[in-house]
Design a protein around this motif. Structure first.
Motif, PDB file in Angstrom:
ATOM      1  N   ALA A  12       0.828  -1.208   0.000  1.00  0.00           N
ATOM      2  CA  ALA A  12       0.000   0.000   0.000  1.00  0.00           C
ATOM      3  C   ALA A  12       0.861   1.257   0.000  1.00  0.00           C
ATOM      4  CB  ALA A  12      -0.936  -0.012   1.207  1.00  0.00           C
ATOM      5  N   PHE A  13       1.914   1.286   0.812  1.00  0.00           N
ATOM      6  CA  PHE A  13       2.767   2.466   0.877  1.00  0.00           C
ATOM      7  C   PHE A  13       3.537   2.663  -0.420  1.00  0.00           C
ATOM      8  CE2 PHE A  13       2.849   2.127   5.735  1.00  0.00           C
ATOM      9  CZ  PHE A  13       1.806   3.039   5.855  1.00  0.00           C
ATOM     10  N   ASN A  14       3.939   1.584  -1.068  1.00  0.00           N
ATOM     11  CA  ASN A  14       4.625   1.725  -2.361  1.00  0.00           C
ATOM     12  C   ASN A  14       3.696   2.337  -3.392  1.00  0.00           C
ATOM     13  OD1 ASN A  14       7.143   0.793  -1.659  1.00  0.00           O
ATOM     14  ND2 ASN A  14       6.701  -1.321  -2.197  1.00  0.00           N
ATOM     15  N   THR A  15       2.462   1.871  -3.435  1.00  0.00           N
ATOM     16  CA  THR A  15       1.482   2.420  -4.381  1.00  0.00           C
ATOM     17  C   THR A  15       1.173   3.875  -4.052  1.00  0.00           C
ATOM     18  OG1 THR A  15       0.504   0.238  -4.679  1.00  0.00           O
ATOM     19  CG2 THR A  15      -0.826   2.116  -5.348  1.00  0.00           C
ATOM     20  N   LEU A  16       0.973   4.165  -2.780  1.00  0.00           N
ATOM     21  CA  LEU A  16       0.698   5.530  -2.360  1.00  0.00           C
ATOM     22  C   LEU A  16       1.878   6.441  -2.685  1.00  0.00           C
ATOM     23  CD1 LEU A  16      -1.153   7.517  -0.822  1.00  0.00           C
ATOM     24  CD2 LEU A  16       0.031   6.837   1.261  1.00  0.00           C
ATOM     25  N   GLY A  17       3.090   5.965  -2.469  1.00  0.00           N
ATOM     26  CA  GLY A  17       4.277   6.754  -2.763  1.00  0.00           C
ATOM     27  C   GLY A  17       4.413   7.072  -4.237  1.00  0.00           C
ATOM     28  N   GLU A  18       4.138   6.098  -5.093  1.00  0.00           N
ATOM     29  CA  GLU A  18       4.218   6.321  -6.539  1.00  0.00           C
ATOM     30  C   GLU A  18       3.175   7.342  -6.977  1.00  0.00           C
ATOM     31  OE1 GLU A  18       3.848   2.532  -8.409  1.00  0.00           O
ATOM     32  OE2 GLU A  18       5.731   1.786  -7.582  1.00  0.00           O
ATOM     33  N   ASN A  19       1.957   7.228  -6.456  1.00  0.00           N
ATOM     34  CA  ASN A  19       0.901   8.168  -6.826  1.00  0.00           C
ATOM     35  C   ASN A  19       1.223   9.568  -6.319  1.00  0.00           C
ATOM     36  OD1 ASN A  19      -0.580   6.199  -8.113  1.00  0.00           O
ATOM     37  ND2 ASN A  19      -1.860   5.750  -6.341  1.00  0.00           N
ATOM     38  N   ALA A  20       1.749   9.686  -5.118  1.00  0.00           N
ATOM     39  CA  ALA A  20       2.110  10.991  -4.572  1.00  0.00           C
ATOM     40  C   ALA A  20       3.238  11.616  -5.389  1.00  0.00           C
ATOM     41  CB  ALA A  20       2.512  10.852  -3.107  1.00  0.00           C
ATOM     42  N   THR A  21       4.205  10.818  -5.806  1.00  0.00           N
ATOM     43  CA  THR A  21       5.310  11.335  -6.618  1.00  0.00           C
ATOM     44  C   THR A  21       4.799  11.860  -7.949  1.00  0.00           C
ATOM     45  OG1 THR A  21       6.840   9.789  -5.577  1.00  0.00           O
ATOM     46  CG2 THR A  21       7.528  10.730  -7.678  1.00  0.00           C
ATOM     47  N   LEU A  22       3.872  11.153  -8.563  1.00  0.00           N
ATOM     48  CA  LEU A  22       3.309  11.616  -9.835  1.00  0.00           C
ATOM     49  C   LEU A  22       2.573  12.933  -9.658  1.00  0.00           C
ATOM     50  CD1 LEU A  22       1.966   8.254 -11.335  1.00  0.00           C
ATOM     51  CD2 LEU A  22       3.911   9.597 -12.122  1.00  0.00           C
ATOM     52  N   LYS A  23       1.799  13.062  -8.601  1.00  0.00           N
ATOM     53  CA  LYS A  23       1.048  14.301  -8.356  1.00  0.00           C
ATOM     54  C   LYS A  23       1.987  15.468  -8.082  1.00  0.00           C
ATOM     55  CE  LYS A  23      -3.096  12.706  -8.782  1.00  0.00           C
ATOM     56  NZ  LYS A  23      -3.974  13.096  -9.868  1.00  0.00           N
ATOM     57  N   ILE A  24       3.026  15.243  -7.301  1.00  0.00           N
ATOM     58  CA  ILE A  24       3.981  16.305  -6.993  1.00  0.00           C
ATOM     59  C   ILE A  24       4.712  16.737  -8.262  1.00  0.00           C
ATOM     60  CG2 ILE A  24       6.135  16.811  -5.777  1.00  0.00           C
ATOM     61  CD1 ILE A  24       5.017  15.096  -3.454  1.00  0.00           C
ATOM     62  N   CYS A  67       3.583  16.564 -11.305  1.00  0.00           N
ATOM     63  CA  CYS A  67       2.606  17.277 -12.120  1.00  0.00           C
ATOM     64  C   CYS A  67       2.412  18.699 -11.603  1.00  0.00           C
ATOM     65  CB  CYS A  67       1.287  16.513 -12.118  1.00  0.00           C
ATOM     66  SG  CYS A  67       0.058  17.226 -13.217  1.00  0.00           S
ATOM     67  N   LEU A  68       2.320  18.841 -10.297  1.00  0.00           N
ATOM     68  CA  LEU A  68       2.169  20.173  -9.716  1.00  0.00           C
ATOM     69  C   LEU A  68       3.410  21.027  -9.961  1.00  0.00           C
ATOM     70  CD1 LEU A  68       0.395  19.328  -6.345  1.00  0.00           C
ATOM     71  CD2 LEU A  68      -0.591  20.487  -8.324  1.00  0.00           C
ATOM     72  N   ALA A  69       4.586  20.419  -9.869  1.00  0.00           N
ATOM     73  CA  ALA A  69       5.826  21.156 -10.116  1.00  0.00           C
ATOM     74  C   ALA A  69       5.892  21.638 -11.550  1.00  0.00           C
ATOM     75  CB  ALA A  69       7.029  20.282  -9.786  1.00  0.00           C
ATOM     76  N   SER A  70       5.479  20.818 -12.494  1.00  0.00           N
ATOM     77  CA  SER A  70       5.489  21.251 -13.894  1.00  0.00           C
ATOM     78  C   SER A  70       4.448  22.333 -14.132  1.00  0.00           C
ATOM     79  CB  SER A  70       5.283  20.071 -14.838  1.00  0.00           C
ATOM     80  OG  SER A  70       3.985  19.548 -14.695  1.00  0.00           O
ATOM     81  N   ALA A  71       3.326  22.291 -13.426  1.00  0.00           N
ATOM     82  CA  ALA A  71       2.304  23.338 -13.549  1.00  0.00           C
ATOM     83  C   ALA A  71       2.821  24.656 -12.996  1.00  0.00           C
ATOM     84  CB  ALA A  71       1.033  22.926 -12.839  1.00  0.00           C
ATOM     85  N   VAL A  72       3.577  24.610 -11.918  1.00  0.00           N
ATOM     86  CA  VAL A  72       4.156  25.813 -11.332  1.00  0.00           C
ATOM     87  C   VAL A  72       5.176  26.420 -12.296  1.00  0.00           C
ATOM     88  CG1 VAL A  72       5.650  26.656  -9.470  1.00  0.00           C
ATOM     89  CG2 VAL A  72       3.722  25.180  -8.948  1.00  0.00           C
ATOM     90  N   ASN A  73       5.885  25.592 -13.018  1.00  0.00           N
ATOM     91  CA  ASN A  73       6.876  26.056 -13.982  1.00  0.00           C
ATOM     92  C   ASN A  73       6.253  26.583 -15.270  1.00  0.00           C
ATOM     93  OD1 ASN A  73       9.089  25.512 -12.361  1.00  0.00           O
ATOM     94  ND2 ASN A  73       9.244  23.406 -13.084  1.00  0.00           N
ATOM     95  N   GLY A  74       4.944  26.527 -15.394  1.00  0.00           N
ATOM     96  CA  GLY A  74       4.256  27.077 -16.559  1.00  0.00           C
ATOM     97  C   GLY A  74       3.911  26.053 -17.611  1.00  0.00           C
ATOM     98  N   ASN A  75       4.233  24.812 -17.408  1.00  0.00           N
ATOM     99  CA  ASN A  75       3.880  23.767 -18.374  1.00  0.00           C
ATOM    100  C   ASN A  75       2.438  23.349 -18.140  1.00  0.00           C
ATOM    101  OD1 ASN A  75       6.547  23.791 -19.226  1.00  0.00           O
ATOM    102  ND2 ASN A  75       7.125  22.151 -17.834  1.00  0.00           N
ATOM    103  N   SER A  76       1.691  23.233 -19.218  1.00  0.00           N
ATOM    104  CA  SER A  76       0.311  22.782 -19.054  1.00  0.00           C
ATOM    105  C   SER A  76       0.303  21.267 -19.005  1.00  0.00           C
ATOM    106  CB  SER A  76      -0.570  23.288 -20.193  1.00  0.00           C
ATOM    107  OG  SER A  76      -0.098  22.788 -21.429  1.00  0.00           O
ATOM    108  N   ALA A  77      -0.041  20.734 -17.866  1.00  0.00           N
ATOM    109  CA  ALA A  77      -0.051  19.280 -17.676  1.00  0.00           C
ATOM    110  C   ALA A  77      -1.416  18.854 -17.173  1.00  0.00           C
ATOM    111  CB  ALA A  77       1.022  18.865 -16.691  1.00  0.00           C
ATOM    112  N   ASP A  78      -1.848  17.708 -17.613  1.00  0.00           N
ATOM    113  CA  ASP A  78      -3.132  17.153 -17.151  1.00  0.00           C
ATOM    114  C   ASP A  78      -2.867  16.331 -15.902  1.00  0.00           C
ATOM    115  OD1 ASP A  78      -5.751  16.344 -16.951  1.00  0.00           O
ATOM    116  OD2 ASP A  78      -5.541  14.742 -18.454  1.00  0.00           O
TER     117      ASP A  78
END
Length: 63
Positions: free
Chosen positions: A36-48, A50-61
């Motif tokens: 469960a923690f491995n899955t949660l960690g992978e999903n959290a990394t993807l979201k972070i 994505c948010l970092a690329s959005a902050v940098n001005g990249n349009s990401a879904d």
């Protein structure tokens, strides 16, 4: 007591069985938590990411 009776008593003794059952159950719980923690960690990394690329001005879904 003869050897046959001692062996029969040893076979029927279940005093250590509970500890083994708890050890197996504990191992299964820990294994589930790791998965469960491995899955949660992978999903959290993807979201972070994505948010970092959005902050940098990249349009990401980020859905």
């Amino acid at each position: 007591m003869n050897i046959k009776q001692i062996f029969a008593d040893f076979i029927e003794d279940e005093s250590g069985l509970t500890a083994v059952e708890y050890a197996i159950a504990g191992g299964l719980v820990v294994g589930g938590m790791i998965a469960a923690f491995n899955t949660l960690g992978e999903n959290a990394t993807l979201k972070i990411s994505c948010l970092a690329s959005a902050v940098n001005g990249n349009s990401a879904d980020c859905s």
